[in-house]
Design a protein around this motif. Sequence first.
Motif, short mmCIF file in Angstrom:
data_model
loop_
_atom_site.label_atom_id
_atom_site.label_comp_id
_atom_site.label_asym_id
_atom_site.label_seq_id
_atom_site.Cartn_x
_atom_site.Cartn_y
_atom_site.Cartn_z
N SER A 149 27.12 34.10 88.33
CA SER A 149 28.54 34.23 88.60
C SER A 149 29.30 34.34 87.28
CB SER A 149 29.04 33.01 89.39
OG SER A 149 30.42 33.11 89.65
N TYR A 150 30.17 35.35 87.17
CA TYR A 150 31.03 35.44 86.00
C TYR A 150 32.11 34.35 86.10
CZ TYR A 150 29.03 40.09 85.21
OH TYR A 150 28.16 41.14 84.98
N VAL A 151 32.23 33.53 85.06
CA VAL A 151 33.18 32.42 85.12
C VAL A 151 34.28 32.51 84.06
CG1 VAL A 151 31.56 30.83 86.22
CG2 VAL A 151 31.61 30.98 83.72
N HIS A 152 34.21 33.49 83.17
CA HIS A 152 35.27 33.70 82.18
C HIS A 152 35.10 35.10 81.60
CE1 HIS A 152 37.85 32.78 78.62
NE2 HIS A 152 38.41 31.95 79.48
N TYR B 29 33.42 36.26 77.19
CA TYR B 29 32.58 36.44 78.38
C TYR B 29 31.73 35.20 78.56
CZ TYR B 29 28.24 38.25 80.61
OH TYR B 29 27.13 38.45 81.38
N GLN B 30 31.67 34.70 79.80
CA GLN B 30 30.80 33.57 80.10
C GLN B 30 30.19 33.78 81.49
OE1 GLN B 30 32.59 29.60 80.43
NE2 GLN B 30 31.04 28.81 79.04
N LEU B 31 28.88 33.64 81.54
CA LEU B 31 28.14 33.86 82.78
C LEU B 31 27.32 32.62 83.12
CD1 LEU B 31 27.10 35.96 84.98
CD2 LEU B 31 25.16 36.32 83.44
N TYR B 32 27.52 32.13 84.34
CA TYR B 32 26.71 31.03 84.88
C TYR B 32 25.52 31.63 85.62
CZ TYR B 32 25.50 27.97 88.88
OH TYR B 32 24.84 27.26 89.87
N ALA B 33 24.34 31.09 85.36
CA ALA B 33 23.15 31.53 86.08
C ALA B 33 22.27 30.32 86.36
CB ALA B 33 22.38 32.56 85.25
N ALA B 34 21.88 30.16 87.62
CA ALA B 34 20.96 29.09 88.00
C ALA B 34 19.68 29.74 88.50
CB ALA B 34 21.57 28.20 89.07
#
Length: 356
Positions: free
Chosen positions: A147-150, A205-210
């Motif tokens: 999910s893109y978070v920033h 740019y900040q991307l969350y990945a689980a």
Amino acid sequence: MAATAPMIPSNIADNSSVKTLAESSTLSSVPSHFAIANDSRASHCDSIPIIDFSLLVSDNPDHRAKGLRDLDNACREWGFFVLVNHGISESLLKDIVDVSLEYFELPEEDKRRYEANTVADPITSGTGSVITMANQKINLWRDFVTSYVHPKFHCPPKPHRLREVLVEYSEKTRSVVRKLLQAIGENLELEKGYIDEALKLNSCYQLYAAHYYPPCPQPDQAMGIPTHTDHGLLTLVVHNGVAGLQIQHNGEWFNTNSPQNSFLVNTADHLEIFSNGRYKSVTHRAVVNNEASRISVVMANGSAPDAIVGPAEPLVERDGRAYYRPLKFLEYVENKRSYQHLGKTILDSMKIQDDD
């Protein structure tokens, strides 16, 4: 005649998650479309750098100087370090791992809403695959959600508490990364604020990945995530205590270990480009095991999506030439995601050869 890998058990749908597949009582070996022989042997190393974040933000000049030296050596020699004393609470780190696990426990239909269509999708979910050099598609032994978070925040609506935890986690990690990058700018002898302005870090740019890696019946016949480097500047990783991240150093593979309440941090492609090759984007991979589920939470951090990232001009002047081509950050990300073939890298294509 060579034995062929088995198909998915008849009681499991073709598009089921790897978690569902792994939990099948009839699964005894890796299904054919996951099967690829791999060597995940790696050594243990006691010399992987540990960076004490509190030294970098200390008012004591001697402490800070030591922190800067340690960080510079880690980025130059390893492209990887363990970050301790970073100021983010242990409870928040636990929460982001726990709530990410809750996502993978959702019903299949909830997760299928985010099956990836294009790299521009703000939320994606699935298993992922790679294309071998023989042009064969191989599924990976993991489930994921990104999910893109920033600069704009996106988040799956379920589980319900993911949004609250992820908002706080993205803000806290973004602050830590900003301070690390400021220290890196100082080590590169750039003017104060240069790195913030050149990379437009206010809109970073900040991307969350689980990633969820269930136990695999044949770990030497499946991949978690194959050998790769990351786009961006710095990647922060926390996990549930089950090892699985391996890094390459001087041609040798090493297992990574991290104490409780720490981050695994690697330098990424754009930091190598921006530093004109002084810092190297570390090659790494995720391996699976047959005993315990592993979950890792990744926060990838880069420049602003519209920033043109090339070697810093003061470093080009110092070196006498640029060793990498500039490219808009988002274009690089999109191009990198299209490199699904094993053994190919977009970073190599950005390097300027002597005869260019």
